[in-house]
Design a protein around this motif. Structure first.
Motif, PDB file in Angstrom:
ATOM      1  N   ASN A  46      40.805  29.528  43.717  1.00  0.00           N
ATOM      2  CA  ASN A  46      42.001  29.795  44.494  1.00  0.00           C
ATOM      3  C   ASN A  46      42.754  28.486  44.733  1.00  0.00           C
ATOM      4  O   ASN A  46      42.211  27.542  45.294  1.00  0.00           O
ATOM      5  CB  ASN A  46      41.620  30.435  45.830  1.00  0.00           C
ATOM      6  CG  ASN A  46      42.813  30.993  46.571  1.00  0.00           C
ATOM      7  OD1 ASN A  46      43.953  30.580  46.363  1.00  0.00           O
ATOM      8  ND2 ASN A  46      42.565  31.946  47.458  1.00  0.00           N
TER       9      ASN A  46
ATOM     10  N   LEU B  23      44.739  42.344  43.756  1.00  0.00           N
ATOM     11  CA  LEU B  23      44.837  41.368  44.836  1.00  0.00           C
ATOM     12  C   LEU B  23      45.556  40.098  44.418  1.00  0.00           C
ATOM     13  O   LEU B  23      46.065  39.365  45.266  1.00  0.00           O
ATOM     14  CB  LEU B  23      43.441  41.022  45.357  1.00  0.00           C
ATOM     15  CG  LEU B  23      42.629  42.184  45.947  1.00  0.00           C
ATOM     16  CD1 LEU B  23      41.313  41.667  46.519  1.00  0.00           C
ATOM     17  CD2 LEU B  23      43.416  42.923  47.013  1.00  0.00           C
TER      18      LEU B  23
ATOM     19  N   PRO C 221      41.765  36.896  47.727  1.00  0.00           N
ATOM     20  CA  PRO C 221      40.635  36.441  48.545  1.00  0.00           C
ATOM     21  C   PRO C 221      40.242  35.018  48.174  1.00  0.00           C
ATOM     22  O   PRO C 221      40.577  34.524  47.093  1.00  0.00           O
ATOM     23  CB  PRO C 221      39.524  37.422  48.167  1.00  0.00           C
ATOM     24  CG  PRO C 221      39.838  37.799  46.746  1.00  0.00           C
ATOM     25  CD  PRO C 221      41.344  37.826  46.657  1.00  0.00           C
TER      26      PRO C 221
ATOM     27  N   TYR D  76      39.947  47.029  45.189  1.00  0.00           N
ATOM     28  CA  TYR D  76      40.797  47.160  46.373  1.00  0.00           C
ATOM     29  C   TYR D  76      42.286  47.087  46.026  1.00  0.00           C
ATOM     30  O   TYR D  76      43.135  47.069  46.913  1.00  0.00           O
ATOM     31  CB  TYR D  76      40.464  46.059  47.379  1.00  0.00           C
ATOM     32  CG  TYR D  76      39.062  46.141  47.929  1.00  0.00           C
ATOM     33  CD1 TYR D  76      38.700  47.142  48.821  1.00  0.00           C
ATOM     34  CD2 TYR D  76      38.097  45.211  47.543  1.00  0.00           C
ATOM     35  CE1 TYR D  76      37.411  47.218  49.317  1.00  0.00           C
ATOM     36  CE2 TYR D  76      36.799  45.276  48.038  1.00  0.00           C
ATOM     37  CZ  TYR D  76      36.464  46.288  48.920  1.00  0.00           C
ATOM     38  OH  TYR D  76      35.189  46.370  49.409  1.00  0.00           O
TER      39      TYR D  76
ATOM     40  N   LYS E 136      37.224  34.085  47.593  1.00  0.00           N
ATOM     41  CA  LYS E 136      36.254  34.261  46.505  1.00  0.00           C
ATOM     42  C   LYS E 136      36.640  35.517  45.733  1.00  0.00           C
ATOM     43  O   LYS E 136      36.570  36.623  46.258  1.00  0.00           O
ATOM     44  CB  LYS E 136      34.829  34.375  47.052  1.00  0.00           C
ATOM     45  CG  LYS E 136      33.776  34.529  45.954  1.00  0.00           C
ATOM     46  CD  LYS E 136      32.382  34.522  46.521  1.00  0.00           C
ATOM     47  CE  LYS E 136      31.316  34.782  45.450  1.00  0.00           C
ATOM     48  NZ  LYS E 136      31.391  33.858  44.306  1.00  0.00           N
ATOM     49  N   LEU E 137      37.031  35.340  44.492  1.00  0.00           N
ATOM     50  CA  LEU E 137      37.513  36.432  43.647  1.00  0.00           C
ATOM     51  C   LEU E 137      36.502  36.726  42.551  1.00  0.00           C
ATOM     52  O   LEU E 137      35.941  35.806  41.946  1.00  0.00           O
ATOM     53  CB  LEU E 137      38.851  36.036  43.016  1.00  0.00           C
ATOM     54  CG  LEU E 137      39.533  37.052  42.095  1.00  0.00           C
ATOM     55  CD1 LEU E 137      40.087  38.224  42.906  1.00  0.00           C
ATOM     56  CD2 LEU E 137      40.652  36.374  41.301  1.00  0.00           C
ATOM     57  N   THR E 138      36.251  38.015  42.306  1.00  0.00           N
ATOM     58  CA  THR E 138      35.481  38.450  41.142  1.00  0.00           C
ATOM     59  C   THR E 138      36.204  39.645  40.534  1.00  0.00           C
ATOM     60  O   THR E 138      37.163  40.168  41.122  1.00  0.00           O
ATOM     61  CB  THR E 138      34.043  38.868  41.504  1.00  0.00           C
ATOM     62  OG1 THR E 138      34.058  40.156  42.145  1.00  0.00           O
ATOM     63  CG2 THR E 138      33.374  37.845  42.431  1.00  0.00           C
ATOM     64  N   TRP E 139      35.724  40.113  39.393  1.00  0.00           N
ATOM     65  CA  TRP E 139      36.368  41.269  38.777  1.00  0.00           C
ATOM     66  C   TRP E 139      36.210  42.510  39.645  1.00  0.00           C
ATOM     67  O   TRP E 139      37.032  43.427  39.589  1.00  0.00           O
ATOM     68  CB  TRP E 139      35.825  41.514  37.371  1.00  0.00           C
ATOM     69  CG  TRP E 139      34.384  41.944  37.287  1.00  0.00           C
ATOM     70  CD1 TRP E 139      33.295  41.140  37.162  1.00  0.00           C
ATOM     71  CD2 TRP E 139      33.887  43.286  37.308  1.00  0.00           C
ATOM     72  NE1 TRP E 139      32.135  41.896  37.108  1.00  0.00           N
ATOM     73  CE2 TRP E 139      32.478  43.221  37.188  1.00  0.00           C
ATOM     74  CE3 TRP E 139      34.487  44.539  37.417  1.00  0.00           C
ATOM     75  CZ2 TRP E 139      31.672  44.348  37.169  1.00  0.00           C
ATOM     76  CZ3 TRP E 139      33.681  45.673  37.407  1.00  0.00           C
ATOM     77  CH2 TRP E 139      32.292  45.568  37.283  1.00  0.00           C
ATOM     78  N   ARG E 140      35.205  42.524  40.499  1.00  0.00           N
ATOM     79  CA  ARG E 140      35.002  43.679  41.383  1.00  0.00           C
ATOM     80  C   ARG E 140      36.037  43.718  42.506  1.00  0.00           C
ATOM     81  O   ARG E 140      36.258  44.771  43.108  1.00  0.00           O
ATOM     82  CB  ARG E 140      33.593  43.624  41.977  1.00  0.00           C
ATOM     83  CG  ARG E 140      32.491  43.737  40.923  1.00  0.00           C
ATOM     84  CD  ARG E 140      31.108  43.423  41.496  1.00  0.00           C
ATOM     85  NE  ARG E 140      30.103  43.390  40.450  1.00  0.00           N
ATOM     86  CZ  ARG E 140      29.856  42.326  39.676  1.00  0.00           C
ATOM     87  NH1 ARG E 140      30.543  41.203  39.871  1.00  0.00           N
ATOM     88  NH2 ARG E 140      28.934  42.380  38.740  1.00  0.00           N
ATOM     89  N   SER E 141      36.681  42.593  42.776  1.00  0.00           N
ATOM     90  CA  SER E 141      37.665  42.526  43.857  1.00  0.00           C
ATOM     91  C   SER E 141      38.830  43.483  43.636  1.00  0.00           C
ATOM     92  O   SER E 141      39.421  43.984  44.592  1.00  0.00           O
ATOM     93  CB  SER E 141      38.206  41.090  43.995  1.00  0.00           C
ATOM     94  OG  SER E 141      37.180  40.163  44.237  1.00  0.00           O
TER      95      SER E 141
END
Length: 268
Positions: free
Chosen positions: A206, A159, A146, A156, A148-153
């Motif tokens: 990114n 990624l 994505p 899914y 915008k990437l976070t550890w919560r990404s």
């Protein structure tokens, strides 16, 4: 100047290693360290790496260092590579995988060096393409990073491919690989690095392009079922059981839909 360390883990890899070495040797970025951690190979891998080290020394470009000794598995070897690394950023490039282009590391360095706020990113990441043993393009990796990437990404799925994940070395060394995992410690490690980045308020950036070429049929692919079980445990540890169960139900529905669509294409 941003210094970048590439770590490559090898064991009996003589049939697939040379393109990996060549892709690092061809990098235009002026400061590259290539750390090769071998698990006491006996198939000619060590001799191949020694020739690579000699060539690097003669050309006077990138620094190459190697150790060859028995280890306690892939992630134990990766931790050895972390301890040996001296760059500002580190990325793990498996034997058989390749950097996407000759300017890949220059692109990563540019992302770091051109931030207007002057803050060094915790992670620079990008896309991955899948290749066959001859280096031919097969497909884009299905999971895409994505903007915008976070550890919560990663709830899914993974990624960002491990080979396209450049971590700031100080953070990486604080969070070594958990060697209790045999196949999915890379997923856990990426999540923990990103969690630490959030604590430090350090950005994840990114690069906006393909950074890695991933060789199909790697170790995780060969041990697919065991890898899925480990990844479930990793997700449960980071995201909790209810969300992990819900996400895996969604994964199953997505896979079923994809198979159905592929079937329709084949009929046509």
């Amino acid at each position: 100047m941003t210094r970048i360390t590439i770590v490559t883990i090898t064991y009996q890899a003589v049939e697939v290693l040379q393109p990996t070495l060549d892709s690092v040797a061809a990098q235009q970025h002026p400061w590259v360290e290539h750390v090769i951690v071998d698990g006491a190979s006996t198939d000619g891998t060590v001799e191949m790496v020694k020739a690579y080290c000699q060539r690097a020394l003669e050309e006077g470009r990138h620094e190459v260092r190697m150790i060859s000794e028995k280890d306690n598995g892939l992630y134990d070897a990766m931790n050895k590579g972390l301890r040996m690394a001296t760059g500002d950023y580190v990325c793990f490039l498996n034997a058989g995988d390749r950097l996407a282009a000759e300017d890949t590391l220059a692109v990563v360095a540019e992302v770091v060096e051109t931030r207007a706020d002057g803050v060094r990113p915790a992670v620079v990441y990008g896309d991955t393409d899948i290749i066959d043993g001859e280096g031919r393009f097969l497909r884009h990796r299905r999971l895409r990073p994505p903007q915008k990437l976070t550890w919560r990404s990663f709830r899914y799925g993974m990624l960002v491919c491990h080979q396209a994940f450049y971590a700031r070395l100080d953070i990486a060394k604080e969070t070594p690989y958990d060697t209790h995992y045999r196949l999915s410690a890379d997923v856990d490690w990426c999540i923990r690095v990103m969690k630490r980045a959030e604590e430090l308020n350090a950005p994840l950036c990114n690069a906006g392009q393909v950074l890695a070429l991933y060789l199909a049929e790697g170790q995780t692919t060969q041990h697919h079922q065991a890898s899925l079980q480990e990844r479930f445990h990793v997700m449960r540890c980071h995201y909790g059981l209810p969300l992990t169960l819900a996400m895996h139900a969604w994964f199953a529905l997505r896979a079923t839909k994809r198979k159905w669509l592929d079937g329709r294409k084949n009929v046509k």
